[in-house]
Design a protein around this motif. Structure first.
Motif, short mmCIF file in Angstrom:
data_model
loop_
_atom_site.label_atom_id
_atom_site.label_comp_id
_atom_site.label_asym_id
_atom_site.label_seq_id
_atom_site.Cartn_x
_atom_site.Cartn_y
_atom_site.Cartn_z
N ARG A 178 1.03 -1.14 0.01
CA ARG A 178 0.00 -0.16 -0.14
C ARG A 178 0.85 1.22 -0.03
NH1 ARG A 178 -5.33 -1.47 -0.49
NH2 ARG A 178 -5.85 -3.49 0.32
N LYS A 180 -3.50 7.66 0.07
CA LYS A 180 -4.83 7.17 -0.76
C LYS A 180 -4.93 5.65 -0.73
CE LYS A 180 -5.04 10.74 -4.18
NZ LYS A 180 -5.19 11.22 -5.48
N GLU A 233 -3.21 3.03 -2.12
CA GLU A 233 -3.13 2.71 -3.52
C GLU A 233 -2.28 1.38 -3.30
OE1 GLU A 233 -1.75 5.74 -5.99
OE2 GLU A 233 -3.66 6.77 -5.92
#
Length: 72
Positions: A42, A46, A48
């Motif tokens: 990650r 955000k 992502e």
């Protein structure tokens, strides 16, 4: 799972989930072993996902192989 791998001048640190694990390959001509697996990390605020392909060579392949499980 946390990975810290040190090389002569490169350090790789990652925390993530193990994806696909390929069987250890051994090159017949040199006897070199390679373990290849994918790691989902990650990134950023955000959250992502980023997939990283990791290759462990020689004795590091033997050391990591028993500890790698998909989803951990």
């Amino acid at each position: 799972m946390v990975f810290i791998m040190e090389f002569s001048m490169i350090t790789f640190e990652a925390i993530g989930t193990v994806g696909e694990i390929l069987p250890i390959k051994q090159f017949e001509s040199s006897g070199t072993q390679v373990l290849e697996f994918s790691l989902c990390c990650r990134t950023g605020f955000k959250n992502e996902e980023q997939w990283v392909t990791v290759k462990a060579w020689n004795n590091r392949a033997d050391i990591l192989a028993p500890y790698l499980m998909k989803g951990h």
